[in-house]
Motif scaffolding. Structure first.
Motif, PDB file in Angstrom:
ATOM      1  N   GLY A   1       0.789  -1.220   0.000  1.00 15.53           N
ATOM      2  CA  GLY A   1       0.000   0.000   0.000  1.00 15.53           C
ATOM      3  C   GLY A   1       0.818   1.265   0.000  1.00 15.53           C
ATOM      4  O   GLY A   1       0.285   2.356  -0.070  1.00 15.53           O
ATOM      5  N   THR A   2       2.156   1.163   0.120  1.00 12.20           N
ATOM      6  CA  THR A   2       3.007   2.340   0.119  1.00 12.20           C
ATOM      7  C   THR A   2       3.547   2.594  -1.275  1.00 12.20           C
ATOM      8  O   THR A   2       4.279   1.766  -1.811  1.00 12.20           O
ATOM      9  N   PRO A   3       3.208   3.733  -1.893  1.00 12.74           N
ATOM     10  CA  PRO A   3       3.779   4.048  -3.198  1.00 12.74           C
ATOM     11  C   PRO A   3       5.301   4.135  -3.095  1.00 12.74           C
ATOM     12  O   PRO A   3       5.828   4.673  -2.125  1.00 12.74           O
ATOM     13  N   GLN A   4       6.012   3.605  -4.087  1.00 12.39           N
ATOM     14  CA  GLN A   4       7.465   3.558  -4.020  1.00 12.39           C
ATOM     15  C   GLN A   4       8.065   4.953  -3.900  1.00 12.39           C
ATOM     16  O   GLN A   4       9.042   5.159  -3.207  1.00 12.39           O
ATOM     17  N   GLY A   5       7.469   5.938  -4.604  1.00 15.31           N
ATOM     18  CA  GLY A   5       7.995   7.290  -4.540  1.00 15.31           C
ATOM     19  C   GLY A   5       7.848   7.941  -3.181  1.00 15.31           C
ATOM     20  O   GLY A   5       8.445   8.975  -2.917  1.00 15.31           O
ATOM     21  N   ASP A   6       7.032   7.362  -2.312  1.00 15.19           N
ATOM     22  CA  ASP A   6       6.833   7.882  -0.968  1.00 15.19           C
ATOM     23  C   ASP A   6       7.528   7.023   0.078  1.00 15.19           C
ATOM     24  O   ASP A   6       7.195   7.083   1.261  1.00 15.19           O
ATOM     25  N   SER A   7       8.516   6.244  -0.338  1.00 14.47           N
ATOM     26  CA  SER A   7       9.116   5.272   0.579  1.00 14.47           C
ATOM     27  C   SER A   7       9.829   5.927   1.751  1.00 14.47           C
ATOM     28  O   SER A   7       9.997   5.293   2.798  1.00 14.47           O
ATOM     29  N   TRP A   8      10.236   7.191   1.609  1.00 13.14           N
ATOM     30  CA  TRP A   8      10.893   7.862   2.732  1.00 13.14           C
ATOM     31  C   TRP A   8       9.969   7.989   3.943  1.00 13.14           C
ATOM     32  O   TRP A   8      10.433   8.105   5.082  1.00 13.14           O
ATOM     33  N   VAL A   9       8.658   7.930   3.706  1.00 13.49           N
ATOM     34  CA  VAL A   9       7.689   8.047   4.804  1.00 13.49           C
ATOM     35  C   VAL A   9       7.736   6.805   5.699  1.00 13.49           C
ATOM     36  O   VAL A   9       7.326   6.855   6.856  1.00 13.49           O
ATOM     37  N   ASN A  10       8.245   5.699   5.185  1.00 16.90           N
ATOM     38  CA  ASN A  10       8.329   4.466   5.987  1.00 16.90           C
ATOM     39  C   ASN A  10       9.115   4.672   7.269  1.00 16.90           C
ATOM     40  O   ASN A  10       8.861   4.014   8.283  1.00 16.90           O
ATOM     41  N   ALA A  11      10.091   5.597   7.235  1.00 17.49           N
ATOM     42  CA  ALA A  11      10.961   5.800   8.391  1.00 17.49           C
ATOM     43  C   ALA A  11      10.208   6.354   9.597  1.00 17.49           C
ATOM     44  O   ALA A  11      10.698   6.278  10.727  1.00 17.49           O
ATOM     45  N   PHE A  12       9.017   6.912   9.397  1.00 20.52           N
ATOM     46  CA  PHE A  12       8.232   7.406  10.531  1.00 20.52           C
ATOM     47  C   PHE A  12       7.686   6.261  11.381  1.00 20.52           C
ATOM     48  O   PHE A  12       7.330   6.459  12.536  1.00 20.52           O
ATOM     49  N   GLU A  13       7.556   5.088  10.795  1.00 16.08           N
ATOM     50  CA  GLU A  13       7.041   3.909  11.499  1.00 16.08           C
ATOM     51  C   GLU A  13       5.666   4.184  12.110  1.00 16.08           C
ATOM     52  O   GLU A  13       5.358   3.753  13.219  1.00 16.08           O
TER      53      GLU A  13
ATOM     54  N   GLN B   1      13.706   9.806  16.032  1.00 12.67           N
ATOM     55  CA  GLN B   1      14.706  10.222  15.061  1.00 12.67           C
ATOM     56  C   GLN B   1      14.126  11.242  14.088  1.00 12.67           C
ATOM     57  O   GLN B   1      12.946  11.210  13.773  1.00 12.67           O
ATOM     58  N   ALA B   2      14.966  12.178  13.642  1.00 13.28           N
ATOM     59  CA  ALA B   2      14.537  13.173  12.657  1.00 13.28           C
ATOM     60  C   ALA B   2      14.440  12.508  11.291  1.00 13.28           C
ATOM     61  O   ALA B   2      15.423  11.995  10.767  1.00 13.28           O
ATOM     62  N   VAL B   3      13.241  12.474  10.723  1.00 10.12           N
ATOM     63  CA  VAL B   3      13.021  11.864   9.411  1.00 10.12           C
ATOM     64  C   VAL B   3      12.975  12.921   8.322  1.00 10.12           C
ATOM     65  O   VAL B   3      13.478  12.728   7.216  1.00 10.12           O
ATOM     66  N   ALA B   4      12.379  14.067   8.641  1.00 15.86           N
ATOM     67  CA  ALA B   4      12.263  15.147   7.666  1.00 15.86           C
ATOM     68  C   ALA B   4      12.041  16.444   8.432  1.00 15.86           C
ATOM     69  O   ALA B   4      11.962  16.462   9.665  1.00 15.86           O
ATOM     70  N   GLY B   5      11.958  17.538   7.692  1.00 12.12           N
ATOM     71  CA  GLY B   5      11.712  18.834   8.312  1.00 12.12           C
ATOM     72  C   GLY B   5      10.908  19.719   7.386  1.00 12.12           C
ATOM     73  O   GLY B   5      10.990  19.592   6.162  1.00 12.12           O
ATOM     74  N   ILE B   6      10.098  20.590   7.972  1.00 13.52           N
ATOM     75  CA  ILE B   6       9.333  21.567   7.210  1.00 13.52           C
ATOM     76  C   ILE B   6      10.047  22.904   7.317  1.00 13.52           C
ATOM     77  O   ILE B   6      10.331  23.373   8.426  1.00 13.52           O
ATOM     78  N   THR B   7      10.349  23.517   6.184  1.00 10.91           N
ATOM     79  CA  THR B   7      10.997  24.826   6.163  1.00 10.91           C
ATOM     80  C   THR B   7       9.970  25.892   5.836  1.00 10.91           C
ATOM     81  O   THR B   7       9.224  25.768   4.857  1.00 10.91           O
ATOM     82  N   CYS B   8       9.918  26.928   6.660  1.00 11.75           N
ATOM     83  CA  CYS B   8       8.933  27.995   6.494  1.00 11.75           C
ATOM     84  C   CYS B   8       9.528  29.162   5.708  1.00 11.75           C
ATOM     85  O   CYS B   8      10.733  29.400   5.740  1.00 11.75           O
ATOM     86  N   GLY B   9       8.658  29.903   5.027  1.00  7.19           N
ATOM     87  CA  GLY B   9       9.073  31.104   4.334  1.00  7.19           C
ATOM     88  C   GLY B   9       8.982  32.316   5.247  1.00  7.19           C
ATOM     89  O   GLY B   9       8.624  32.212   6.425  1.00  7.19           O
ATOM     90  N   ASN B  10       9.299  33.478   4.697  1.00  9.61           N
ATOM     91  CA  ASN B  10       9.256  34.717   5.474  1.00  9.61           C
ATOM     92  C   ASN B  10       7.890  35.388   5.430  1.00  9.61           C
ATOM     93  O   ASN B  10       7.621  36.300   6.206  1.00  9.61           O
TER      94      ASN B  10
END
Length: 294
Positions: free
Chosen positions: A77-89, A114-123
Motif C-alpha cells: 500500500g506504500t507508493p514507491q515514490g513515498d518510501s521515505w515516509v516508511n521511516a516514521f514507522e 529520530q529526525a526523518v524530515a523537516g518543514i521549512t517555512c518562508g518569510n
C-alpha cells in the motif's frame, strides 16, 4: 558515489553476489559515543538505515558511511515514490524550531524520536514551504494559493503523495472544538481537497474533531464552580484522521496539563500518513501567518 561489493561469501568456486552500495555523509550528534547506532534515511532510496558511529568521531564531525543503494521493498500500500515516509514507522511528531519567537521550521520525528524530515517555512504567506530530508533533499514543495472566493487566508498546494496527487491543504469552515462538542457531532478542522479550480468536491483526507457533548457542561461547571478544567475532562486524541468516512489515524495536540508536548499524528495507513504531512504544514502555516484568524 555508488559501487558494488560482495555481501556474502559463496560456496567454494562460486562468485559472491554483488550488491550496490553508496557512500553518504553523516554528522555525529551530541552525546553519542563511538559504537552508538544511528538511524538515518538514505537520500536516494528513502529507506531507514542503521549505521554504527565509528571510533574517533567527535560530536558535530562529519563522517562517511556505506549504505545499500538498492531500495528495499516497501510495505503493501506504500507508493514507491513515498518510501521515505516508511521511516516514521506510523508516528509523526512535530517539533517546532523557533528563533527569537520566529518559526524557522518544524522537525518531523519518527516513532523512535529520530529526525526523518523537516518543514521549512518562508518569510511571508507568499513564500512556499518545503519538506526536506535530513540531507537537504526537497521531497515536497507547497505553494500558497488564493482560496475560492478570495480573502487574505491562503491554502497550500502541492503533491500529497503518489496516490492522491496535487491537493490543497486548508482549514475547514468549522475549526472550534467547543462548536464540535456543542453540536454533538464531529466537525472537520483541517483537510485536503482538490484544487478549487477543478470544481471537484473531493476531500480525500480530513482531520476531524471528536464529538464530546459533555464538554460544554463541564466548561459551564468550571466557570461557575471551578470544578475542573477542559484538559482534565478530555483524554486520548483530539482529532481523527479520516480518508472519506473511514477513520485511519489519530491526532494528539498539546494541552494545558502537559500530557502532549507536541502535535503528533499516528496512522498505519501509509497514504494517510504521507498526506498528513501536507496538512500539518498548513496548520503551522496558518497558525503562524494568520494567528488562527479565518
Amino acid at each position: 558515489m555508488t559501487t558494488q561489493i560482495a555481501t556474502q561469501p559463496g560456496a567454494p568456486g562460486e562468485t559472491a553476489p554483488l550488491t550496490e552500495v553508496e557512500m553518504i555523509s553523516v554528522v555525529c550528534p551530541e552525546n553519542a559515543p563511538p559504537g552508538t547506532q544511528l538511524s538515518i534515511v538514505s537520500p536516494t532510496t528513502g529507506a531507514q538505515v542503521l549505521v554504527t558511529l565509528p571510533p574517533g568521531v567527535q560530536p558535530g564531525q562529519q563522517f562517511q558511511v556505506q549504505v545499500p543503494a538498492a531500495t528495499a521493498a516497501a510495505p503493501a500500500g506504500t507508493p514507491q515514490g513515498d518510501s521515505w515516509v516508511n521511516a516514521f514507522e506510523g508516528t509523526i511528531t512535530c517539533v517546532p524550531k523557533m528563533e527569537k519567537y520566529k518559526l524557522m521550521g518544524v522537525e518531523l520525528q519518527g516513532a523512535s524520536g529520530q529526525a526523518v524530515a523537516g518543514i521549512t517555512c518562508g518569510n511571508s504567506d507568499s513564500d512556499p514551504m518545503t519538506v526536506n530530508l535530513p540531507d537537504g533533499t526537497v521531497v515536497v514543495t507547497l505553494k500558497p494559493v488564493a482560496r475560492r472566493g478570495g480573502g487574505i487566508v491562503k491554502h497550500l498546494r502541492g503533491n500529497a503523495g503518489e496516490t492522491l496527487g496535487e491537493m490543497d491543504a486548508a482549514m475547514s469552515t468549522v475549526v472550534s472544538q467547543l462548536t464540535a462538542c456543542a453540536q454533538c457531532a464531529p466537525q472537520n478542522a483541517w483537510e485536503l481537497h482538490a484544487p478549487w479550480e477543478s470544481k471537484s468536491e473531493d476531500r480525500p483526507l480530513t482531520f476531524t474533531f471528536l464529538s464530546r457533548p459533555w464538554v460544554p457542561v463541564c466548561l459551564l461547571a468550571t466557570l461557575c464552580l471551578g470544578v475542573c478544567c477542559i484538559p482534565c475532562i478530555k483524554s486520548g486524541p483530539e482529532l481523527y484522521v479520516k480518508r472519506g468516512d473511514e477513520r485511519v489515524g489519530e491526532v494528539y495536540i498539546p494541552d494545558g496539563c502537559g500530557n502532549n508536548k507536541y502535535i503528533q499524528v499516528k496512522s498505519n495507513d501509509p497514504v494517510a500518513l504521507r498526506a498528513s504531512i501536507n496538512v500539518l504544514a498548513y496548520s503551522f502555516f496558518h497558525g503562524y501567518f494568520y494567528n488562527n484568524g479565518a
